[in-house]
Design a protein around this motif. Structure first.
Motif: not given
Ligand SMILES: Cc1ncc(C[n+]2csc(CCOP(=O)(O)OP(=O)(O)O)c2C)c(N)n1
Ligand code: SF4
Lengths: 355, 262
Positions: B33-35, B59-63, B78-80, B102-107, B131-139
């Motif tokens: 859905v990011h696209g 963000p840091v995440g798939c996007a 940086a992440h968040g 931002q993703g849901d891990g990030d935000l 909000n995709n209810a999961i950490y996409g980028m990290t697996g």
């Molecule tokens: C300080 C820090 N901790 C952990 C990570 C690893 N990390 C990268 S993306 C991510 C979670 C991303 O999930 P989300 O925000 O939901 O985005 P999505 O990938 O699902 O779009 C994590 C834990 C990082 N890059 N930096």
């Protein structure tokens, strides 16, 4: 400008305003909060940006964002806050953005206390964040030098697009001393070409520290290292006193450096052939000069308000040519002139250096 | 009956590639859905004519590579920390239009403090929250938004809320802040939802452009790869499950935002 009686923290904050600070983001922490308090009024008065952030983590990322826009921006803190900022500092280093941070060091580790310390030396010069980088670290020893450091810090940050840290300690922040502030300087009129300002009539600017391809990131690192080498070559600063005929050398910076100035005076009165090297940049460290002096003197005494951090750089420079002794106080304690003096006398008699 | 032929320049334009979207192929998984949401953001930027004024915060995440796809100035946070960075940018560049994506891990995990305080200060920024209810980028590890019982790589037996805490409803929280002027939750899971999401994103940008305060649009999304579903099944699952726990609603809208031209 007239000479006035100024408190260190207020002095550096006001100096920053006069050197053209456009935005400040910070979080209160003793012993530097007077700086934040001063700026809270002054910046608004000048129609510039001041914001008290929710944490040092947020503060440094606000600084990072503002710096990406190409404005002159800074924050100030003390050890616990600096620890929190290291993530942001690494991103700032990785994306080569000019930023100035003041660290008024206090006793640590942990919450420690609010008394002066120099135990953030490693943190500032070597471990300010993950990855390969060094900030430029300036080490003023008086309120006047602290004021002057702010102008130098902005100039170096912008010249090299790098992080500059002004390393003070609680006593420098809290002491009152007569000093002269610079006149008000005009703000820079233009934003640098790399800044994010909106992609009007140009390709978008992207500021990032991410390079997913190993070959690309290595190139970035090589460029960074080349820049650091330039800085090493051109920006080493130190003050030398009475080294001409010295057989013993004191090495100390900041507040310890001041104390050693008194030690030097007394030792010379006693006829001891002592000199002092006071680094004004901790990174780049005056390694070359120290190595030269190690060829001349017979022993070195390093004095710090830490368990021996700069000591490692001194030992690295001296390379075993002559004995290196250390006198350090920790926990917020300040070295006493008498103690350093007797340490120096012990070194002199061990080495057979006589008045 | 004779049918007249319409010259191309007289035809009504029904579709065009958004000028604010680059021609790069995205790195997203098929059906991600990011696209879709990138495209909505680009269309809104086009329609508001703000491509040359906009500054995005990635963000840091798939996007993380969003700056390769949206054709505006960008910084990489940086992440968040995107809301803090956006704050710094907006405060020194009040005439720019600043947004975070931002993703849901990030935000909702690592960056909770930054988003709440940015909202509470009423920063004139716009946040698009996927909000995709999961950490996409990290697996595919658990996110704070992962539903009870959902299997992720860090909740192999399903999320046990007694152990791992409860899925967090961020929009409801952000709506409590005095500085927020518009907080809504949409779902980009079908055509009607996508259109509604776009309207919400536009409103959130307009709120900023009128200097009203903080505005955010949460978008219920999918992560077919880490959910282990095909894109269609993921959409259906999200509609049934995500939307049940995360109600689609506007949690805050001030009169000034209501009065904005749609
Ligand atoms: C300080 C820090 N901790 C952990 C990570 C690893 N990390 C990268 S993306 C991510 C979670 C991303 O999930 P989300 O925000 O939901 O985005 P999505 O990938 O699902 O779009 C994590 C834990 C990082 N890059 N930096
Ligand atoms: S891992 Fe999930 S969120 Fe990331 S691109 Fe693939 S489908 Fe999208």
């Amino acid at each position: 400008m007239a000479v006035q009686l100024l408190k260190g923290n207020v002095a550096f904050a006001e100096a920053a305003v006069r050197y053209g600070l456009q935005a400040y983001f910070g979080y209160p922490i003793t012993p530097q909060s007077e700086a934040l308090e001063h700026l809270s009024g002054r910046m608004l008065q000048e129609g510039r940006v001041f914001l008290q952030a929710e944490s040092e983590v947020a503060a440094i990322n606000m600084v990072y964002g503002a710096a990406c826009c190409g404005v002159r921006v800074m924050t100030s803190t003390s050890g616990p806050g600096f620890s929190l900022m290291t993530e942001g500092l690494s991103y700032i280093a990785g994306s080569e953005i000019p930023v100035v941070v003041v660290d008024m060091m206090r006793g640590g580790p942990g919450l420690g206390n609010i008394q002066p310390s120099q135990a953030d030396y490693f943190l500032m010069t070597k471990t300010a964040g993950h990855g390969d980088f060094h900030p430029i670290v300036l080490a003023p020893a008086s309120v006047q030098e602290l004021i002057d450091s702010m102008g130098l810090a902005f100039a170096l940050a912008e010249k090299y697009r790098t992080l500059v840290i002004v390393a003070g300690d609680g006593s420098l922040g809290q002491m009152m001393e007569s000093a002269e502030l610079p006149p008000m300087q005009p703000l820079p009129e233009q934003r640098p070409v790399w800044a994010v300002t909106g992609a009007k009539g140009r390709e978008p600017n992207v500021i990032t520290s991410m390079y997913l391809v190993a070959e690309h990131l290595e190139q970035v690192n090589l460029r960074l290292q080349a820049k650091l080498a330039e800085i090493r070559k051109h920006e080493v600063r130190f003050v030398e006193s009475q080294t001409g005929d010295a057989e013993l050398l004191l090495v100390a910076y900041g507040t310890s450096g001041r104390i050693c100035t008194s030690v030097l005076r007394q030792a010379r009165q006693n006829g001891l052939p002592v000199g002092l090297l006071r680094p004004q940049t901790l990174w780049p460290f005056p390694e070359q000069r120290l190595r030269e002096l190690a060829e001349q003197v017979r022993g070195v005494l390093v004095v710090e308000m830490s368990a021996g951090q700069m000591l490692e750089d001194v030992e690295h420079a001296v390379q075993g040519r002559v004995p290196v002794r250390f006198h350090g106080r920790t926990g917020g304690m300040i070295p006493m002139v008498e103690d350093v003096l007797s340490e120096l006398q012990a070194l002199a008699s061990d080495l057979g250096v006589t008045p | 009956m004779s049918q007249s032929i319409i010259a191309p320049e007289e035809m009504e334009l029904a579709y065009a590639y958004p000028a604010s979207l680059t021609r790069a192929y995205t790195h997203y998984c098929p059906g991600c859905v990011h696209g879709i949401v990138h495209r909505l953001v680009a269309e809104v930027i086009d329609e508001l004519g703000i491509r040359e004024r906009a500054i995005g915060v990635a963000p840091v995440g798939c996007a993380v590579l969003i700056y390769n796809y949206i054709n505006t100035d960008f910084v990489e946070a940086a992440h968040g920390r995107a809301p803090a960075m956006a704050t710094g940018i907006k405060r020194v560049n009040p005439d720019n239009v600043v947004f975070t994506y931002q993703g849901d891990g990030d935000l909702a995990a690592i960056g909770t403090a930054e988003i709440i305080h940015a909202a509470n200060r009423g920063e004139r920024i716009t946040t698009v929250f996927i909000n995709n209810a999961i950490y996409g980028m990290t697996g595919g590890q658990m996110a704070p938004t992962t539903l009870q019982g959902m299997v992720t790589t860090s909740t192999p037996m399903g999320r046990n809320c007694q152990l791992a805490g409860y899925p967090i409803r961020m929009s409801e929280i952000l709506a409590q802040t005095a500085g927020a002027v518009y907080v809504t939750r949409e779902a980009a899971l079908d055509l009607a939802g996508i259109r509604k999401t776009k309207r919400a994103i536009k409103r959130a940008f307009l709120a900023q452009m009128h200097g009203l305060g903080f505005a955010s649009v949460e978008v219920l999304s999918t992560c077919p790869t880490n959910w282990g579903m095909d894109p269609w099944a993921a959409m259906q699952w999200a509609k049934e499950n995500l939307a049940a726990y995360y109600p689609l609603d506007t949690f805050k809208i001030t009169d000034a935002v209501k009065a904005l031209p749609a």
